[in-house]
Design an enzyme around this catalytic site. Structure first.
Site, PDB file in Angstrom:
ATOM      1  N   THR A  46       0.967  24.233 -13.758  1.00 33.96           N
ATOM      2  CA  THR A  46      -0.011  24.108 -12.679  1.00 33.96           C
ATOM      3  C   THR A  46      -1.059  25.207 -12.842  1.00 33.96           C
ATOM      4  O   THR A  46      -0.803  26.230 -13.490  1.00 33.96           O
ATOM      5  CB  THR A  46       0.673  24.173 -11.297  1.00 33.96           C
ATOM      6  OG1 THR A  46       1.372  25.409 -11.191  1.00 33.96           O
ATOM      7  CG2 THR A  46       1.629  23.007 -11.103  1.00 33.96           C
ATOM      8  N   THR A  48      -2.894  27.837 -11.180  1.00 34.01           N
ATOM      9  CA  THR A  48      -2.753  29.273 -10.921  1.00 34.01           C
ATOM     10  C   THR A  48      -1.543  29.847 -11.652  1.00 34.01           C
ATOM     11  O   THR A  48      -1.598  30.956 -12.189  1.00 34.01           O
ATOM     12  CB  THR A  48      -2.654  29.552  -9.406  1.00 34.01           C
ATOM     13  OG1 THR A  48      -3.838  29.041  -8.775  1.00 34.01           O
ATOM     14  CG2 THR A  48      -2.520  31.032  -9.115  1.00 34.01           C
ATOM     15  N   CYS A  49      -0.479  29.076 -11.713  1.00 42.16           N
ATOM     16  CA  CYS A  49       0.740  29.539 -12.383  1.00 42.16           C
ATOM     17  C   CYS A  49       0.489  29.780 -13.868  1.00 42.16           C
ATOM     18  O   CYS A  49       0.938  30.782 -14.431  1.00 42.16           O
ATOM     19  CB  CYS A  49       1.862  28.511 -12.205  1.00 42.16           C
ATOM     20  SG  CYS A  49       2.185  28.083 -10.486  1.00 42.16           S
ATOM     21  N   SER A  50      -0.239  28.867 -14.494  1.00 41.47           N
ATOM     22  CA  SER A  50      -0.491  28.933 -15.938  1.00 41.47           C
ATOM     23  C   SER A  50      -1.647  29.841 -16.314  1.00 41.47           C
ATOM     24  O   SER A  50      -1.654  30.410 -17.397  1.00 41.47           O
ATOM     25  CB  SER A  50      -0.773  27.528 -16.481  1.00 41.47           C
ATOM     26  OG  SER A  50       0.392  26.742 -16.415  1.00 41.47           O
ATOM     27  N   LEU A  54       1.856  33.675 -14.576  1.00 45.79           N
ATOM     28  CA  LEU A  54       2.652  33.942 -15.784  1.00 45.79           C
ATOM     29  C   LEU A  54       1.915  34.854 -16.765  1.00 45.79           C
ATOM     30  O   LEU A  54       2.507  35.831 -17.248  1.00 45.79           O
ATOM     31  CB  LEU A  54       3.063  32.629 -16.448  1.00 45.79           C
ATOM     32  CG  LEU A  54       3.873  32.759 -17.747  1.00 45.79           C
ATOM     33  CD1 LEU A  54       5.201  33.466 -17.506  1.00 45.79           C
ATOM     34  CD2 LEU A  54       4.094  31.376 -18.359  1.00 45.79           C
TER      35      LEU A  54
END
Length: 161
Positions: A46, A48-50, A54
């Site tokens: 997703t 923001t996560c990617s 992370l």
């Protein structure tokens, strides 16, 4: 109610994949006898996560390592997705990517959110926690749609030197 500082991380079993295959690990084995930062994302791959969450922990992994802290990333995804996400982002082997496929730990921590409006079902809220020997010593939970307090930079600034 969500987990609080001073409480022990609940006992559940999670999964991960490495070069030897799929493994199950229980939280007492995972958190016992060590210092850990667990950061949770709503979903692998997703935006923001990617793009931010992370990568921030990857960039600062050496600083956590220098403090003797193990990094653990968790998402309500299956272990195959977590493995593919790790390969796509060249996650170093000392950052453990855990699959909470049935949201067992997410629910036990009280960190679940309903993302069915986005077609994602039950997911984890974005958060980070710091634990020593399985006891929560620091907890940073994001407000919906935000990314500030669970970032690697913020968590590092809050940890003991």
């Amino acid at each position: 109610m969500s987990i609080q500082i001073g409480q022990r991380i609940p006992e559940v079993v999670l999964q991960y994949i490495d070069d030897r295959g799929i493994h199950k690990i229980d939280t007492p084995s995972l958190f016992g006898g060590r210092k850990c930062v667990l950061f949770a994302v709503p979903g692998a791959f997703t935006p923001t996560c990617s793009e931010r969450h992370l990568p921030g922990f990857i960039a600062h992994a050496g600083e956590f390592r220098a403090r003797g802290i193990t990094l653990i990333c968790m998402a309500v995804n299956d272990p195959f997705v977590m493995q593919a996400w790790g390969k796509a982002h060249q996650v170093p082997p000392d950052i453990l990517l855990l699959a909470d496929g049935n949201a067992d730990l997410t629910r036990a921590l009280g960190m679940e959110m309903d993302a069915s409006g986005y077609g994602m079902g039950l997911r984890s809220r974005r958060f980070a926690l710091y634990a020593e020997d399985g006891v929560v010593k620091g907890l940073w939970v994001e407000a919906p749609g935000e990314f500030r307090v669970s970032s690697a930079e913020h968590v590092l600034s809050q940890l003991p030197a």
